[in-house]
Each structure stands twice: as structure tokens, then as C-alpha cells.
Enzyme design. Sequence first.
Site, short mmCIF file in Angstrom:
data_model
loop_
_atom_site.label_atom_id
_atom_site.label_comp_id
_atom_site.label_asym_id
_atom_site.label_seq_id
_atom_site.Cartn_x
_atom_site.Cartn_y
_atom_site.Cartn_z
CG ASN A 10 -1.66 1.20 1.40
OD1 ASN A 10 -1.64 2.12 0.55
ND2 ASN A 10 -2.46 1.45 2.61
CE LYS A 12 -0.08 3.13 4.91
NZ LYS A 12 -0.10 3.28 6.25
CG HIS A 94 -5.70 1.87 5.37
ND1 HIS A 94 -5.19 2.75 6.45
CD2 HIS A 94 -4.44 0.88 5.03
CE1 HIS A 94 -3.98 2.48 6.60
NE2 HIS A 94 -3.63 1.55 6.17
CD GLU A 96 -2.78 5.50 7.02
OE1 GLU A 96 -2.73 5.45 5.84
OE2 GLU A 96 -2.01 4.83 7.65
CD GLU A 164 -3.26 -2.52 7.52
OE1 GLU A 164 -2.04 -2.87 6.89
OE2 GLU A 164 -3.92 -1.46 7.27
N GLY A 170 2.81 2.08 10.73
CA GLY A 170 3.89 3.32 10.58
C GLY A 170 4.45 3.45 11.81
CB SER A 203 5.42 -1.77 11.93
OG SER A 203 4.96 -0.47 12.61
P1 PGA Z 1 3.08 0.18 7.63
O1 PGA Z 1 1.57 0.48 6.82
O2 PGA Z 1 3.54 -1.05 6.95
O3 PGA Z 1 3.87 1.25 7.01
O4 PGA Z 1 3.01 0.16 8.91
C1 PGA Z 1 0.72 -0.62 7.16
C2 PGA Z 1 -0.71 -0.09 6.43
O5 PGA Z 1 -1.22 0.85 6.99
O6 PGA Z 1 -1.01 -0.92 5.40
#
Ligand code: PGA
Length: 243
Positions: A10, A12, A94, A96, A164, A170, A203
Site C-alpha cells: 500500500n 498510500k 483502511h 487512515e 491492522e 507506521g 510495520s
Molecule cells: P506500515 O503500514 O507498513 O507503514 O505500518 C501498513 C498499512 O497501513 O497498510
Amino acid sequence: MSRRKLAAGNWKMNGLRAHLDEARALAAAHPAPSVGVLLCPPATLLAPMAEALKGSAVALGGQDCHAAPKGAHTGDIAAAMLADAGASHVIVGHSERRADHGETDADVAAKVRAAWQVGLVAVVCLGETEAQRDAGETLGVIGAQLAGSLPDGATASNTVIAYEPVWAIGTGRTPDRDQIAEVHDFLRRAVPDAATMLLYGGSVNPANASDIFAIANVDGALVGGASLKADDFGQIIQALERA
Ligand code: PGA
């Protein structure tokens, strides 16, 4: 039962056209992976990435879609547009999106239906916040999100679930083995089709991928930051192939 595996990246809100070189490098380094590989770039890169990856083993996905098939929704993207640009998958719900755009479980379910309508596989994201985990509410939260976000008709062919934890995204922090296992065991029993792929996200990196993929009921990963570099994501793909 042997389930398929998937390494999903992803990107983003990262990536200009110059970044397509990373996608090309990834595809060149993994011409015939034994697991599914999916890249979800920003919408502006879907069509050029589809062109760049033509004939490769890397599938493409969007990061969100609108619930309506078309219409007066400035700035939004319909599922059919993602499919038209070359996507086979779309991430929905997601954390976010849930946090930045106030998306509810009902909104997510409507988007999943829209994705299915045009033949896209929905990658449905679920996860607890740190406060919810600390309060002992993790499985209750995940169960409610699953029930609310997944419409009737979900199968292993049209849906992938990504667990997640919000606090792991992140941050460089990951849940321990038992914490991931507990949620994935719960999801395995809760999904309507037991063959549904269950991804872990938050992560994941080349150093921790093998340990995470060794956990029962983890069928792959949804990777953010570490999917931006072909080399890092490639190592994660290889870890999944070995698992
Ligand atoms: P990350 O994000 O691997 O940067 O922690 C994972 C995600 O939000 O899909």
C-alpha cells in the site's frame, strides 16, 4: 486446507511517475512468485503502473473507492474507474480512511459491495486502537468491525481481510506473536468462508516478516512503508514464499 498467500503493498499518498521504476524493478526481480503480489499505488499511478507492469505477475489495486457507481462526487473514484485503469483489487476501510474521512463500518460495507459489483476483490481492513487494546476490547472491536464492514456474500474469491492494529501502522511497533495469533484465530472462525485470506498489516519489514508469516492463520501481509522500495518489498515476498 491450503490457502493462497498474498503480499500486498500500500503506497498510500506516496509516489510520482519516477517511482514506477521501483514497481518495474520489483516485477523484474519476481517474474514468477509462488505467492500473490499486489501493489496499490495512488490512483494517479494506476494506469501508468498497469502499462509498466503489463505481462508481469504483479497485480494492481486501488486504495479506496466510492460506494456509488458514478455521479456527482467531486474528488472521489468509482470502483469501475479503478477496474478500467487496470486494478483487480481495492483496499477498503483502511484505518487512515476511517480516521481521516470518518468512514463507518456501514460506509465500508457499501464500498465493498461497489467493488464486488465490478469484479474487484475487496481488501477489507480492520484493527483496534491502542486504547481499545489496553481496555481489553480488541476481539470485541474486531468482531464488530467485521460484522459491520462485510456484506453478505463474502467469499475467499471476492474478499481478503487485513488485520491492522492502528497503533502498529507506521510506528515500527508490532504486536507480539500471541497477540497476532489470537486475532487471526478469531478471524478464521468468524469469516463466512474459512478459505478467506487473512493478512497482517502494521510495520511489517524485511526483518520481522518471517516471524510474522510463521504464525498460524497469517496468509500474508499488507505492507505500507516497506512496500515503497522494490528491495524491501522483495525480501518480504521471499519470506512469504518460504513460509
Ligand atoms: P506500515 O503500514 O507498513 O507503514 O505500518 C501498513 C498499512 O497501513 O497498510
